[in-house]
Scaffold this motif. Structure first.
Motif, PDB file in Angstrom:
ATOM      1  N   TYR A 192       0.820  -1.213   0.000  1.00  0.00           N
ATOM      2  CA  TYR A 192       0.000   0.000   0.000  1.00  0.00           C
ATOM      3  C   TYR A 192       0.862   1.276   0.000  1.00  0.00           C
ATOM      4  O   TYR A 192       1.825   1.372   0.743  1.00  0.00           O
ATOM      5  N   MET A 193       0.482   2.230  -0.840  1.00  0.00           N
ATOM      6  CA  MET A 193       1.133   3.525  -1.035  1.00  0.00           C
ATOM      7  C   MET A 193       2.345   3.445  -1.954  1.00  0.00           C
ATOM      8  O   MET A 193       2.969   4.457  -2.248  1.00  0.00           O
ATOM      9  N   GLU A 194       2.698   2.244  -2.438  1.00  0.00           N
ATOM     10  CA  GLU A 194       3.879   2.136  -3.295  1.00  0.00           C
ATOM     11  C   GLU A 194       3.713   2.947  -4.578  1.00  0.00           C
ATOM     12  O   GLU A 194       4.647   3.630  -5.014  1.00  0.00           O
ATOM     13  N   GLU A 195       2.537   2.851  -5.217  1.00  0.00           N
ATOM     14  CA  GLU A 195       2.345   3.550  -6.477  1.00  0.00           C
ATOM     15  C   GLU A 195       2.276   5.058  -6.273  1.00  0.00           C
ATOM     16  O   GLU A 195       2.735   5.828  -7.127  1.00  0.00           O
ATOM     17  N   VAL A 196       1.724   5.485  -5.137  1.00  0.00           N
ATOM     18  CA  VAL A 196       1.671   6.919  -4.833  1.00  0.00           C
ATOM     19  C   VAL A 196       3.091   7.468  -4.720  1.00  0.00           C
ATOM     20  O   VAL A 196       3.426   8.501  -5.308  1.00  0.00           O
ATOM     21  N   ASP A 197       3.916   6.763  -3.972  1.00  0.00           N
ATOM     22  CA  ASP A 197       5.305   7.176  -3.793  1.00  0.00           C
ATOM     23  C   ASP A 197       6.057   7.169  -5.123  1.00  0.00           C
ATOM     24  O   ASP A 197       6.806   8.103  -5.424  1.00  0.00           O
ATOM     25  N   LEU A 198       5.846   6.134  -5.932  1.00  0.00           N
ATOM     26  CA  LEU A 198       6.525   6.027  -7.228  1.00  0.00           C
ATOM     27  C   LEU A 198       6.160   7.192  -8.140  1.00  0.00           C
ATOM     28  O   LEU A 198       7.039   7.845  -8.729  1.00  0.00           O
ATOM     29  N   MET A 199       4.859   7.477  -8.259  1.00  0.00           N
ATOM     30  CA  MET A 199       4.415   8.517  -9.183  1.00  0.00           C
ATOM     31  C   MET A 199       4.659   9.917  -8.636  1.00  0.00           C
ATOM     32  O   MET A 199       4.801  10.876  -9.402  1.00  0.00           O
ATOM     33  N   SER A 222      -7.806  -6.658  -3.035  1.00  0.00           N
ATOM     34  CA  SER A 222      -7.535  -7.088  -1.656  1.00  0.00           C
ATOM     35  C   SER A 222      -7.589  -8.589  -1.432  1.00  0.00           C
ATOM     36  O   SER A 222      -7.844  -9.049  -0.324  1.00  0.00           O
ATOM     37  N   LEU A 223      -7.340  -9.381  -2.474  1.00  0.00           N
ATOM     38  CA  LEU A 223      -7.412 -10.828  -2.292  1.00  0.00           C
ATOM     39  C   LEU A 223      -6.201 -11.387  -1.562  1.00  0.00           C
ATOM     40  O   LEU A 223      -6.246 -12.501  -1.042  1.00  0.00           O
ATOM     41  N   SER A 224      -5.117 -10.648  -1.519  1.00  0.00           N
ATOM     42  CA  SER A 224      -3.916 -11.138  -0.827  1.00  0.00           C
ATOM     43  C   SER A 224      -3.815 -10.627   0.604  1.00  0.00           C
ATOM     44  O   SER A 224      -2.864 -10.938   1.302  1.00  0.00           O
ATOM     45  N   SER A 225      -4.811  -9.855   1.042  1.00  0.00           N
ATOM     46  CA  SER A 225      -4.771  -9.305   2.395  1.00  0.00           C
ATOM     47  C   SER A 225      -5.359 -10.304   3.387  1.00  0.00           C
ATOM     48  O   SER A 225      -6.257 -11.079   3.054  1.00  0.00           O
ATOM     49  N   PRO A 231      -5.305  -4.169   5.778  1.00  0.00           N
ATOM     50  CA  PRO A 231      -5.257  -3.034   4.843  1.00  0.00           C
ATOM     51  C   PRO A 231      -5.286  -1.678   5.550  1.00  0.00           C
ATOM     52  O   PRO A 231      -4.568  -0.758   5.155  1.00  0.00           O
ATOM     53  N   ILE A 232      -6.094  -1.558   6.601  1.00  0.00           N
ATOM     54  CA  ILE A 232      -6.188  -0.279   7.323  1.00  0.00           C
ATOM     55  C   ILE A 232      -4.850   0.065   7.965  1.00  0.00           C
ATOM     56  O   ILE A 232      -4.355   1.196   7.856  1.00  0.00           O
ATOM     57  N   LEU A 233      -4.248  -0.909   8.606  1.00  0.00           N
ATOM     58  CA  LEU A 233      -2.972  -0.661   9.281  1.00  0.00           C
ATOM     59  C   LEU A 233      -1.862  -0.388   8.282  1.00  0.00           C
ATOM     60  O   LEU A 233      -0.979   0.450   8.530  1.00  0.00           O
ATOM     61  N   ASN A 234      -1.888  -1.065   7.160  1.00  0.00           N
ATOM     62  CA  ASN A 234      -0.882  -0.806   6.125  1.00  0.00           C
ATOM     63  C   ASN A 234      -1.039   0.591   5.533  1.00  0.00           C
ATOM     64  O   ASN A 234      -0.047   1.248   5.201  1.00  0.00           O
ATOM     65  N   LEU A 278     -13.248  -3.097  15.592  1.00  0.00           N
ATOM     66  CA  LEU A 278     -12.880  -1.683  15.652  1.00  0.00           C
ATOM     67  C   LEU A 278     -11.862  -1.416  16.758  1.00  0.00           C
ATOM     68  O   LEU A 278     -10.869  -0.702  16.538  1.00  0.00           O
ATOM     69  N   THR A 279     -12.094  -1.967  17.931  1.00  0.00           N
ATOM     70  CA  THR A 279     -11.194  -1.673  19.046  1.00  0.00           C
ATOM     71  C   THR A 279      -9.795  -2.233  18.802  1.00  0.00           C
ATOM     72  O   THR A 279      -8.796  -1.545  19.029  1.00  0.00           O
ATOM     73  N   LYS A 280      -9.698  -3.457  18.326  1.00  0.00           N
ATOM     74  CA  LYS A 280      -8.384  -4.064  18.101  1.00  0.00           C
ATOM     75  C   LYS A 280      -7.644  -3.388  16.952  1.00  0.00           C
ATOM     76  O   LYS A 280      -6.438  -3.128  17.039  1.00  0.00           O
ATOM     77  N   THR A 281      -8.383  -3.102  15.867  1.00  0.00           N
ATOM     78  CA  THR A 281      -7.743  -2.491  14.703  1.00  0.00           C
ATOM     79  C   THR A 281      -7.219  -1.099  15.024  1.00  0.00           C
ATOM     80  O   THR A 281      -6.056  -0.765  14.753  1.00  0.00           O
ATOM     81  N   TYR A 282      -8.072  -0.280  15.630  1.00  0.00           N
ATOM     82  CA  TYR A 282      -7.676   1.110  15.831  1.00  0.00           C
ATOM     83  C   TYR A 282      -6.829   1.317  17.086  1.00  0.00           C
ATOM     84  O   TYR A 282      -6.161   2.349  17.217  1.00  0.00           O
ATOM     85  N   GLU A 283      -6.794   0.340  17.968  1.00  0.00           N
ATOM     86  CA  GLU A 283      -5.804   0.380  19.036  1.00  0.00           C
ATOM     87  C   GLU A 283      -4.409   0.236  18.436  1.00  0.00           C
ATOM     88  O   GLU A 283      -3.475   0.959  18.816  1.00  0.00           O
ATOM     89  N   LYS A 284      -4.268  -0.667  17.461  1.00  0.00           N
ATOM     90  CA  LYS A 284      -2.987  -0.832  16.772  1.00  0.00           C
ATOM     91  C   LYS A 284      -2.668   0.397  15.934  1.00  0.00           C
ATOM     92  O   LYS A 284      -1.506   0.799  15.824  1.00  0.00           O
ATOM     93  N   ALA A 285      -3.701   1.015  15.337  1.00  0.00           N
ATOM     94  CA  ALA A 285      -3.483   2.228  14.545  1.00  0.00           C
ATOM     95  C   ALA A 285      -2.980   3.360  15.428  1.00  0.00           C
ATOM     96  O   ALA A 285      -2.077   4.118  15.042  1.00  0.00           O
ATOM     97  N   LEU A 286      -3.543   3.474  16.635  1.00  0.00           N
ATOM     98  CA  LEU A 286      -3.074   4.509  17.572  1.00  0.00           C
ATOM     99  C   LEU A 286      -1.611   4.276  17.945  1.00  0.00           C
ATOM    100  O   LEU A 286      -0.829   5.233  18.049  1.00  0.00           O
ATOM    101  N   GLU A 287      -1.240   3.037  18.127  1.00  0.00           N
ATOM    102  CA  GLU A 287       0.156   2.720  18.453  1.00  0.00           C
ATOM    103  C   GLU A 287       1.080   3.111  17.314  1.00  0.00           C
ATOM    104  O   GLU A 287       2.178   3.625  17.528  1.00  0.00           O
TER     105      GLU A 287
END
Length: 292
Positions: A192-199, A222-225, A231-234, A278-287
């Motif tokens: 994720y973000m690789e193409e944004v950075d490249l371009m 998203s079949l490989s996620s 995906p959110i954390l990436n 939500l709690t587990k995902t965004y707890e990791k996002a906050l970290e």
């Protein structure tokens, strides 16, 4: 060799086969020569065996480890014989003459565009938003707090030839010398973000990105996620890395503030409604934000 078609495969045996079938079917009688190179990112399914058995004409590279998107594609480029490269995700289905049309457009307009993406569709044939502006602070705010992608002003699918900031890495064409001059994909970004950075780096060197709406592809996505959280954390990690790399301390502070607010709100909602996702995902996002 006129065109090298480059595909990463990771645990997507069935869709990779569908992708390859659509390539060879739609390129029967093509006006140019082409090769298809697949790099398998150490799949645990039957991808390698299936490709070898059903598509012996494919040049298959087996990686001993999962290289990720950027490093895997950089490795593919090293094996490409053509100066023109078409990057496709393994979950892409080519429709009608899409590759021929994209190749023709690019070769005729390569002085204007360094990168060009085709028009992506969801499985139900609805347009998939695959072009967007760079992630400035206002754009990041709109994405996270105004549902900008939903309303089509932070990500969109034009119906006419358009100059855009970036297009989806699931399907784009470029030249090998441009790709190498820009520095290829940043291998520190795993997904994720690789193409944004490249371009973005391409734009800094004067290479514009174009969107060509007459070349149609289906993109499953998203079949490989692994699940919904990854995906959110990436994406969070990608935003933070991109800003550290390309922007100053002030912009990074504003980004971290926005990401923290989004994660804090989502986490709070998860607590109230007792949603462990939500709690587990965004707890990791906050970290991630706090440690950036």
């Amino acid at each position: 060799m006129d065109l090298s078609i480059l595909i990463l495969s990771f645990n997507t045996s069935q869709t990779t086969q569908e992708c390859l079938s659509s390539i060879y079917k739609t390129l029967e009688g093509a006006s140019f020569s082409f090769e298809v190179i697949v790099l398998d990112n150490k799949s645990e399914d039957s991808s390698v065996e299936d490709i070898n058995r059903k598509f012996p004409q494919v040049k298959l590279i087996e990686s001993s480890v999962n290289l990720g998107f950027g490093k895997g594609n950089n490795e593919l480029v090293k094996h490409a014989k053509s100066d023109i490269l078409l990057f496709l995700n393994s979950d892409i289905i080519v429709l009608s003459d899409a590759i021929q049309d994209l190749y023709d457009f690019y070769t005729k307009n390569q002085k204007e565009y360094g990168f060009v993406g085709g028009k992506l569709f969801n499985k139900d044939k609805t347009p998939q938003y695959s072009a967007a502006p760079f992630f400035t602070i206002p754009v990041v705010f709109a994405v996270h707090f105004l549902r900008g992608d939903y309303w089509g002003f932070t990500r969109y699918s034009p119906n006419k030839i358009t100059s855009v900031d970036w297009v989806s890495g699931a399907c784009f064409i470029t030249k090998k010398n441009i790709f190498n001059e820009v520095g290829g994909f940043d291998e520190k970004i795993f997904m994720y973000m690789e193409e944004v950075d490249l371009m973005y780096r391409g734009r800094l060197k004067g290479y514009k990105t174009g969107f060509y709406p007459d070349a149609h592809f289906i993109h499953y996505g998203s079949l490989s996620s692994n699940g919904r959280s990854e995906p959110i954390l990436n994406v969070y990690g990608g935003f933070l890395y991109f800003y550290k790399k390309h922007h100053g301390a002030g912009a990074l502070f504003m980004l971290k503030l926005l990401l923290w607010l989004k994660a804090a709100v989502a986490y709070s909602i998860g607590v109230v409604v007792r949603n462990s996702y939500l709690t587990k995902t965004y707890e990791k996002a906050l970290e991630l934000v706090q440690n950036a």
